[in-house]
Design a protein around this motif. Structure first.
Motif, PDB file in Angstrom:
ATOM      1  N   HIS A  69     -41.202  22.831   2.505  1.00  0.00           N
ATOM      2  CA  HIS A  69     -41.422  22.444   1.106  1.00  0.00           C
ATOM      3  C   HIS A  69     -40.764  21.099   0.833  1.00  0.00           C
ATOM      4  N   ALA A  70     -41.232  20.433  -0.208  1.00  0.00           N
ATOM      5  CA  ALA A  70     -40.606  19.184  -0.637  1.00  0.00           C
ATOM      6  C   ALA A  70     -39.164  19.463  -1.052  1.00  0.00           C
ATOM      7  N   CYS A  71     -38.323  18.457  -0.879  1.00  0.00           N
ATOM      8  CA  CYS A  71     -36.933  18.563  -1.309  1.00  0.00           C
ATOM      9  C   CYS A  71     -36.459  17.164  -1.677  1.00  0.00           C
ATOM     10  N   VAL A  72     -35.257  17.059  -2.226  1.00  0.00           N
ATOM     11  CA  VAL A  72     -34.754  15.751  -2.631  1.00  0.00           C
ATOM     12  C   VAL A  72     -33.483  15.394  -1.869  1.00  0.00           C
ATOM     13  N   ILE A  73     -33.377  14.086  -1.609  1.00  0.00           N
ATOM     14  CA  ILE A  73     -32.172  13.492  -1.045  1.00  0.00           C
ATOM     15  C   ILE A  73     -31.718  12.438  -2.043  1.00  0.00           C
ATOM     16  N   ASP A  74     -30.625  11.767  -1.770  1.00  0.00           N
ATOM     17  CA  ASP A  74     -30.202  10.697  -2.657  1.00  0.00           C
ATOM     18  C   ASP A  74     -31.129   9.509  -2.472  1.00  0.00           C
ATOM     19  N   ARG A  75     -31.356   8.730  -3.518  1.00  0.00           N
ATOM     20  CA  ARG A  75     -32.304   7.612  -3.430  1.00  0.00           C
ATOM     21  C   ARG A  75     -31.826   6.494  -2.515  1.00  0.00           C
ATOM     22  N   VAL A  76     -30.543   6.517  -2.141  1.00  0.00           N
ATOM     23  CA  VAL A  76     -29.981   5.503  -1.245  1.00  0.00           C
ATOM     24  C   VAL A  76     -29.356   6.219  -0.055  1.00  0.00           C
ATOM     25  N   PRO A  77     -29.661   5.806   1.168  1.00  0.00           N
ATOM     26  CA  PRO A  77     -29.009   6.446   2.316  1.00  0.00           C
ATOM     27  C   PRO A  77     -27.516   6.146   2.318  1.00  0.00           C
ATOM     28  N   THR A  78     -26.760   7.052   2.885  1.00  0.00           N
ATOM     29  CA  THR A  78     -25.336   6.825   3.084  1.00  0.00           C
ATOM     30  C   THR A  78     -25.183   6.332   4.516  1.00  0.00           C
ATOM     31  N   VAL A  79     -24.718   5.092   4.673  1.00  0.00           N
ATOM     32  CA  VAL A  79     -24.547   4.492   5.999  1.00  0.00           C
ATOM     33  C   VAL A  79     -23.110   3.986   6.087  1.00  0.00           C
ATOM     34  N   VAL A  80     -22.343   4.594   6.982  1.00  0.00           N
ATOM     35  CA  VAL A  80     -20.932   4.260   7.154  1.00  0.00           C
ATOM     36  C   VAL A  80     -20.729   3.722   8.556  1.00  0.00           C
ATOM     37  N   PHE A  81     -19.955   2.668   8.683  1.00  0.00           N
ATOM     38  CA  PHE A  81     -19.737   1.984   9.962  1.00  0.00           C
ATOM     39  C   PHE A  81     -18.376   2.325  10.539  1.00  0.00           C
ATOM     40  N   GLY A  82     -18.373   3.038  11.685  1.00  0.00           N
ATOM     41  CA  GLY A  82     -17.132   3.371  12.372  1.00  0.00           C
ATOM     42  C   GLY A  82     -16.095   3.932  11.425  1.00  0.00           C
ATOM     43  N   ASP A  83     -14.875   3.366  11.509  1.00  0.00           N
ATOM     44  CA  ASP A  83     -13.779   3.808  10.651  1.00  0.00           C
ATOM     45  C   ASP A  83     -13.584   2.903   9.443  1.00  0.00           C
ATOM     46  N   LEU A  84     -14.554   2.036   9.150  1.00  0.00           N
ATOM     47  CA  LEU A  84     -14.428   1.126   8.017  1.00  0.00           C
ATOM     48  C   LEU A  84     -14.553   1.892   6.702  1.00  0.00           C
ATOM     49  N   ASP A  85     -13.932   1.372   5.675  1.00  0.00           N
ATOM     50  CA  ASP A  85     -13.966   2.010   4.361  1.00  0.00           C
ATOM     51  C   ASP A  85     -15.310   1.790   3.680  1.00  0.00           C
ATOM     52  N   GLY A  86     -15.866   2.848   3.145  1.00  0.00           N
ATOM     53  CA  GLY A  86     -17.039   2.762   2.301  1.00  0.00           C
ATOM     54  C   GLY A  86     -18.345   2.574   3.024  1.00  0.00           C
ATOM     55  N   PRO A  87     -19.425   2.989   2.361  1.00  0.00           N
ATOM     56  CA  PRO A  87     -20.767   2.850   2.933  1.00  0.00           C
ATOM     57  C   PRO A  87     -21.364   1.482   2.634  1.00  0.00           C
ATOM     58  N   ALA A  88     -22.504   1.197   3.265  1.00  0.00           N
ATOM     59  CA  ALA A  88     -23.277  -0.005   2.946  1.00  0.00           C
ATOM     60  C   ALA A  88     -23.689   0.078   1.483  1.00  0.00           C
ATOM     61  N   LEU A  89     -23.656  -1.052   0.804  1.00  0.00           N
ATOM     62  CA  LEU A  89     -24.013  -1.092  -0.615  1.00  0.00           C
ATOM     63  C   LEU A  89     -25.523  -1.220  -0.793  1.00  0.00           C
ATOM     64  N   PRO A  90     -26.067  -0.574  -1.825  1.00  0.00           N
ATOM     65  CA  PRO A  90     -27.515  -0.652  -2.040  1.00  0.00           C
ATOM     66  C   PRO A  90     -27.946  -1.986  -2.637  1.00  0.00           C
ATOM     67  N   VAL A  91     -29.102  -2.476  -2.158  1.00  0.00           N
ATOM     68  CA  VAL A  91     -29.767  -3.624  -2.777  1.00  0.00           C
ATOM     69  C   VAL A  91     -31.197  -3.207  -3.103  1.00  0.00           C
ATOM     70  N   PRO A  92     -31.660  -3.410  -4.336  1.00  0.00           N
ATOM     71  CA  PRO A  92     -30.879  -3.891  -5.458  1.00  0.00           C
ATOM     72  C   PRO A  92     -29.837  -2.856  -5.859  1.00  0.00           C
ATOM     73  N   GLU A  93     -28.846  -3.304  -6.614  1.00  0.00           N
ATOM     74  CA  GLU A  93     -27.785  -2.412  -7.062  1.00  0.00           C
ATOM     75  C   GLU A  93     -28.404  -1.249  -7.823  1.00  0.00           C
ATOM     76  N   THR A  94     -27.949  -0.047  -7.537  1.00  0.00           N
ATOM     77  CA  THR A  94     -28.502   1.147  -8.168  1.00  0.00           C
ATOM     78  C   THR A  94     -27.449   2.236  -8.183  1.00  0.00           C
ATOM     79  N   VAL A  95     -27.719   3.283  -8.915  1.00  0.00           N
ATOM     80  CA  VAL A  95     -26.834   4.440  -8.945  1.00  0.00           C
ATOM     81  C   VAL A  95     -27.498   5.595  -8.215  1.00  0.00           C
ATOM     82  N   SER A  96     -26.716   6.583  -7.917  1.00  0.00           N
ATOM     83  CA  SER A  96     -27.200   7.764  -7.231  1.00  0.00           C
ATOM     84  C   SER A  96     -28.262   8.468  -8.070  1.00  0.00           C
ATOM     85  N   GLY A  97     -29.233   9.073  -7.396  1.00  0.00           N
ATOM     86  CA  GLY A  97     -30.281   9.813  -8.083  1.00  0.00           C
ATOM     87  C   GLY A  97     -31.175  10.479  -7.060  1.00  0.00           C
ATOM     88  N   PRO A  98     -32.025  11.408  -7.488  1.00  0.00           N
ATOM     89  CA  PRO A  98     -32.867  12.143  -6.538  1.00  0.00           C
ATOM     90  C   PRO A  98     -34.053  11.319  -6.039  1.00  0.00           C
TER      91      PRO A  98
END
Length: 177
Positions: A69-98
Motif C-alpha cells: 500500500h501507499a505510505c508516506v516518508i518525509d519530503r526530504v531525505p535524511t543524509v548524514v555523512f560519517g560522524d559529522l554533525d547534522g544532515p545535508a540541508l534541503p534545497v530549496p529550504e523547506t520544513v519537514s512534511g509527508p
C-alpha cells in the motif's frame, strides 16, 4: 488571568475562520473530498539505494516502497555523512512534511556533497540515508558510492524527493547551481 487571555485568542480565531470559510466547506462530499494521508512507511518496507550520479561531488539516493500500500516518508531525505554533525540541508529550504510513495514505486533525490566554492572540506568513509528522520537508515561505504578515497564533504545539500532521477538532478542544478 494570563491563561484566560491565551485561551480566548485561539477561540476567537476559530470563530473568525469558521465564519470566513466558504459555504459547505465543513461538509464532505465525494466531489471535493481529500484523500486521507496514508500511514507512515515502515522502515522494513523501504529499500534505500545510493550511488554516483555521474556529476562530480554529487550522489543520487532513492527509496522504493516494497509494501502493498501507499505510505508516506518525509519530503526530504535524511543524509548524514560519517560522524559529522547534522544532515545535508534541503534545497530549496523547506520544513519537514509527508511525501506519498505509492506501493511499488521509487522516489529520488540528488545530494551535492561538496560546495564548489568550498575552501575547506572533510573526508568521511560512509554516509547514512533514511527516508524519514525517525528511521535508522542504511549505511553506504565510500567505495560503494564510487569514491574509494572517501566522500569529500563541505556544506552538503539535498533536494526533496522527486518521481525521477532526472527531475532530482534538475532540481539540484536549479537550486544549488
Amino acid at each position: 488571568m494570563r491563561n484566560r487571555t491565551e485561551l480566548a485568542v485561539p477561540a476567537a480565531l476559530l470563530v473568525v475562520l469558521a465564519l470566513a470559510a466558504p459555504a459547505g466547506a465543513a461538509t464532505s462530499s465525494s466531489a471535493g473530498a481529500v484523500a486521507p494521508t496514508p500511514p507512515k512507511c515502515r522502515e522494513s518496507s523501504l529499500k534505500i539505494s545510493a550511488g554516483p550520479s555521474g556529476r562530480p561531488e554529487t550522489l543520487r539516493v532513492s527509496v522504493t516502497n516494497r509494501g502493498a500500500h501507499a505510505c508516506v516518508i518525509d519530503r526530504v531525505p535524511t543524509v548524514v555523512f560519517g560522524d559529522l554533525d547534522g544532515p545535508a540541508l534541503p534545497v530549496p529550504e523547506t520544513v519537514s512534511g509527508p511525501y506519498r510513495v505509492p506501493a511499488g514505486s521509487s522516489v529520488h533525490a540528488a545530494v551535492r556533497t561538496l560546495d564548489p566554492a568550498a575552501t575547506e572540506l572533510h573526508v568521511v568513509d560512509r554516509l547514512i540515508v533514511a527516508g524519514d528522520p525517525a528511521h535508522r537508515g542504511r549505511t553506504f561505504g565510500a567505495a560503494s558510492l564510487g569514491m574509494p578515497d572517501g566522500i569529500r564533504v563541505w556544506e552538503p545539500v539535498t533536494t526533496r524527493w522527486h518521481r525521477s532521477g532526472a527531475a532530482a538532478d534538475a532540481a539540484l542544478e536549479r537550486y544549488a547551481g
